[in-house]
Design an enzyme around this catalytic site. Structure first.
Site, PDB file in Angstrom:
ATOM      1  N   LYS A  22      40.532  26.372  34.985  1.00 50.88           N
ATOM      2  CA  LYS A  22      41.477  26.417  33.853  1.00 50.88           C
ATOM      3  C   LYS A  22      42.848  25.949  34.321  1.00 50.88           C
ATOM      4  O   LYS A  22      43.174  26.007  35.524  1.00 50.88           O
ATOM      5  CB  LYS A  22      41.563  27.822  33.261  1.00 50.88           C
ATOM      6  CG  LYS A  22      41.999  28.956  34.223  1.00 50.88           C
ATOM      7  CD  LYS A  22      43.491  29.105  34.421  1.00 50.88           C
ATOM      8  CE  LYS A  22      43.857  30.212  35.410  1.00 50.88           C
ATOM      9  NZ  LYS A  22      45.250  30.186  35.857  1.00 50.88           N
ATOM     10  N   MET A  55      43.952  27.863  39.599  1.00 49.01           N
ATOM     11  CA  MET A  55      43.026  27.290  38.604  1.00 49.01           C
ATOM     12  C   MET A  55      41.870  28.246  38.281  1.00 49.01           C
ATOM     13  O   MET A  55      40.899  27.852  37.638  1.00 49.01           O
ATOM     14  CB  MET A  55      42.491  25.943  39.086  1.00 49.01           C
ATOM     15  CG  MET A  55      43.577  24.870  39.109  1.00 49.01           C
ATOM     16  SD  MET A  55      42.924  23.215  39.310  1.00 49.01           S
ATOM     17  CE  MET A  55      42.641  23.176  41.063  1.00 49.01           C
ATOM     18  N   ASP A  93      41.552  37.053  33.977  1.00 47.29           N
ATOM     19  CA  ASP A  93      41.266  35.706  33.459  1.00 47.29           C
ATOM     20  C   ASP A  93      39.792  35.515  33.095  1.00 47.29           C
ATOM     21  O   ASP A  93      39.413  34.457  32.591  1.00 47.29           O
ATOM     22  CB  ASP A  93      41.625  34.638  34.513  1.00 47.29           C
ATOM     23  CG  ASP A  93      43.125  34.449  34.661  1.00 47.29           C
ATOM     24  OD1 ASP A  93      43.878  34.902  33.773  1.00 47.29           O
ATOM     25  OD2 ASP A  93      43.539  33.841  35.663  1.00 47.29           O
ATOM     26  N   GLY A 130      37.729  31.933  41.078  1.00 46.77           N
ATOM     27  CA  GLY A 130      36.960  33.176  41.197  1.00 46.77           C
ATOM     28  C   GLY A 130      36.592  33.711  39.818  1.00 46.77           C
ATOM     29  O   GLY A 130      35.456  34.149  39.591  1.00 46.77           O
ATOM     30  N   SER A 131      37.552  33.664  38.893  1.00 45.13           N
ATOM     31  CA  SER A 131      37.292  34.141  37.528  1.00 45.13           C
ATOM     32  C   SER A 131      36.251  33.261  36.837  1.00 45.13           C
ATOM     33  O   SER A 131      35.382  33.755  36.110  1.00 45.13           O
ATOM     34  CB  SER A 131      38.585  34.108  36.701  1.00 45.13           C
ATOM     35  OG  SER A 131      39.594  34.836  37.338  1.00 45.13           O
ATOM     36  N   PRO A 156      39.481  24.407  44.205  1.00 45.72           N
ATOM     37  CA  PRO A 156      40.140  24.942  45.399  1.00 45.72           C
ATOM     38  C   PRO A 156      40.421  26.443  45.258  1.00 45.72           C
ATOM     39  O   PRO A 156      40.764  26.912  44.172  1.00 45.72           O
ATOM     40  CB  PRO A 156      41.443  24.140  45.489  1.00 45.72           C
ATOM     41  CG  PRO A 156      41.189  22.898  44.709  1.00 45.72           C
ATOM     42  CD  PRO A 156      40.217  23.265  43.625  1.00 45.72           C
ATOM     43  N   VAL A 157      40.260  27.166  46.359  1.00 46.11           N
ATOM     44  CA  VAL A 157      40.442  28.631  46.355  1.00 46.11           C
ATOM     45  C   VAL A 157      41.935  28.963  46.445  1.00 46.11           C
ATOM     46  O   VAL A 157      42.680  28.310  47.177  1.00 46.11           O
ATOM     47  CB  VAL A 157      39.671  29.249  47.547  1.00 46.11           C
ATOM     48  CG1 VAL A 157      39.932  30.750  47.652  1.00 46.11           C
ATOM     49  CG2 VAL A 157      38.172  28.982  47.409  1.00 46.11           C
TER      50      VAL A 157
HETATM   51  P1  ATP Z   1      43.921  32.878  39.419  1.00 40.59           P
HETATM   52  O1  ATP Z   1      44.484  31.604  38.871  1.00 40.59           O
HETATM   53  O2  ATP Z   1      42.905  33.536  38.491  1.00 40.59           O
HETATM   54  O3  ATP Z   1      44.923  33.840  39.945  1.00 40.59           O
HETATM   55  P2  ATP Z   1      43.307  31.481  41.861  1.00 40.59           P
HETATM   56  O4  ATP Z   1      42.772  30.152  41.445  1.00 40.59           O
HETATM   57  O5  ATP Z   1      44.728  31.509  42.273  1.00 40.59           O
HETATM   58  O6  ATP Z   1      43.022  32.504  40.689  1.00 40.59           O
HETATM   59  P3  ATP Z   1      40.885  32.107  43.259  1.00 40.59           P
HETATM   60  O7  ATP Z   1      40.410  30.793  43.761  1.00 40.59           O
HETATM   61  O8  ATP Z   1      40.178  32.689  42.103  1.00 40.59           O
HETATM   62  O9  ATP Z   1      42.460  32.075  43.019  1.00 40.59           O
HETATM   63  O10 ATP Z   1      40.776  33.096  44.535  1.00 40.59           O
HETATM   64  C1  ATP Z   1      41.687  34.104  44.762  1.00 40.59           C
HETATM   65  C2  ATP Z   1      41.056  35.136  45.686  1.00 40.59           C
HETATM   66  O11 ATP Z   1      39.837  35.611  45.122  1.00 40.59           O
HETATM   67  C3  ATP Z   1      40.725  34.602  47.069  1.00 40.59           C
HETATM   68  O12 ATP Z   1      41.288  35.490  48.003  1.00 40.59           O
HETATM   69  C4  ATP Z   1      39.217  34.670  47.178  1.00 40.59           C
HETATM   70  O13 ATP Z   1      38.777  35.109  48.448  1.00 40.59           O
HETATM   71  C5  ATP Z   1      38.816  35.689  46.110  1.00 40.59           C
HETATM   72  N1  ATP Z   1      37.533  35.345  45.464  1.00 40.59           N
HETATM   73  C6  ATP Z   1      36.605  36.227  45.083  1.00 40.59           C
HETATM   74  N2  ATP Z   1      35.566  35.618  44.538  1.00 40.59           N
HETATM   75  C7  ATP Z   1      35.818  34.297  44.564  1.00 40.59           C
HETATM   76  C8  ATP Z   1      35.089  33.141  44.141  1.00 40.59           C
HETATM   77  N3  ATP Z   1      33.866  33.243  43.587  1.00 40.59           N
HETATM   78  N4  ATP Z   1      35.676  31.935  44.295  1.00 40.59           N
HETATM   79  C9  ATP Z   1      36.917  31.854  44.832  1.00 40.59           C
HETATM   80  N5  ATP Z   1      37.628  32.896  45.272  1.00 40.59           N
HETATM   81  C10 ATP Z   1      37.097  34.119  45.141  1.00 40.59           C
END
Ligand code: ATP
Length: 298
Positions: free
Chosen positions: A11, A101, A138, A104-105, A96-97
């Site tokens: 997203k 975006m 999210d 995880g959600s 990307p983690v």
């Molecule tokens: P948001 O925008 O919802 O805050 P983000 O994109 O910034 O999320 P994510 O990639 O969802 O961040 O990951 C944030 C944290 O969640 C990381 O520390 C990761 O280890 C943990 N996590 C748990 N499950 C997952 C998953 N399936 N994919 C990615 N990260 C995950």
């Protein structure tokens, strides 16, 4: 043995406002969210050994209870009353983690949809969204997808007309940010400027991409603990190249630009990728199950 897959779209936040802090410690938000065609892919198979095995193509990603798909599984089996048989869930990560975006959600939401299909449990969209709200802020959006106004912690959703078709350049800087850290730096009463939600909603209703692009606004941009310069530089590169608007998504640090012209978007995508390997070209998705949507290109 049955094999079933589900995609998990990323997203972006077109707007993001923080209205205050709630007694439970979370923030009250108002945010326009949009699904995009950059997706993870989840594949579920049965296995002999009981319990849920989780693997992923990213060696650093935890697959134990810290992974949100496990929270989604626990919520699903508690609600459906089914006994979890032996299952294996593989996460093919492309989002990307720690990028803002919502990867995880997105995975947690896709796991809920996948379990519901795999076990023919018959939970309604609304049931899935209720379960999703227990997993993360999210996750309800990621269950529904498309273009939504999300309020409260993110669980109150209002479906909106789709973002007019466009080309989205997504660029993640070389660092990641923790959502909790960024939110901990926000003081709602000190926010001087807020997104023009009325104008953005009008632009969506009128299908006016240019007017919408002029209203992209994220109050979290000024709360990132480091990397503001890199974020601003990427925004500048996108705008100089002809983006109609550019913004940091969610709690960052990914920056996106909206383009009406595909060639312009492709060109700046290649330029940025030379510095930032996690740069993608995507399109808006009108729904999470929009199978005709164009795939993301790297
Ligand atoms: P948001 O925008 O919802 O805050 P983000 O994109 O910034 O999320 P994510 O990639 O969802 O961040 O990951 C944030 C944290 O969640 C990381 O520390 C990761 O280890 C943990 N996590 C748990 N499950 C997952 C998953 N399936 N994919 C990615 N990260 C995950």
């Amino acid at each position: 043995m049955a094999v079933m897959s589900e995609r998990a779209p990323a997203k972006i936040n077109l707007t993001l406002d923080v209205l205050g802090r709630r007694p439970d410690g979370f923030h009250d938000l108002r945010t326009l969210m949009q699904s995009v065609s950059l997706c993870d892919k989840l594949t579920l198979t049965g296995r002999e050994r009981p319990g849920l095995g989780v693997t992923s193509n990213l060696s650093f990603l935890p697959t134990d209870r810290r992974n949100l798909v496990r929270a989604a599984a626990a919520a699903f089996f508690a609600r459906s009353g089914l006994t979890p048989p032996g299952l294996h869930l593989h996460l093919e990560k492309h989002i990307p983690v720690g990028s803002g975006m919502g990867g995880g959600s997105a995975d947690a939401a896709a796991a809920l949809r996948l379990f519901n299909r795999f076990f023919q449990a018959g939970l309604s969209h609304s049931d899935l969204e209720t379960l999703a709200a227990r997993v993360g802020s999210d996750v309800p959006f990621c269950v529904r997808g498309g273009t939504q106004l999300a309020e409260g912690r993110g669980e109150r959703l209002t479906s909106l007309p789709p973002l007019p078709d466009c080309h989205i350049v997504l660029c993640k800087p070389s660092f990641s940010l923790s959502t909790a850290t960024v939110f901990s730096r926000v003081t709602a009463t000190r926010i001087l400027w807020h997104p023009d939600h009325d104008g953005a909603l009008r632009a969506l209703r009128e299908g006016d991409l240019r007017a919408l692009s002029q209203r992209l606004f994220n109050v979290l941009s000024s709360s990132v603990p480091h990397g503001q310069r890199e974020i601003a530089d990427i925004c500048g590169t996108l705008l100089d190249a002809g983006a109609l608007g550019a913004l940091m998504s969610g709690s960052g640090p990914t920056v996106y630009g909206l383009f009406s012209d595909p060639d312009t978007a492709r060109a700046v995508c290649e330029t940025l990728r030379a510095c930032y390997p996690e740069t993608f070209l995507a399109r808006p998705l009108a729904a999470v199950s929009d199978d005709d949507a164009p795939a993301v290109t790297r």
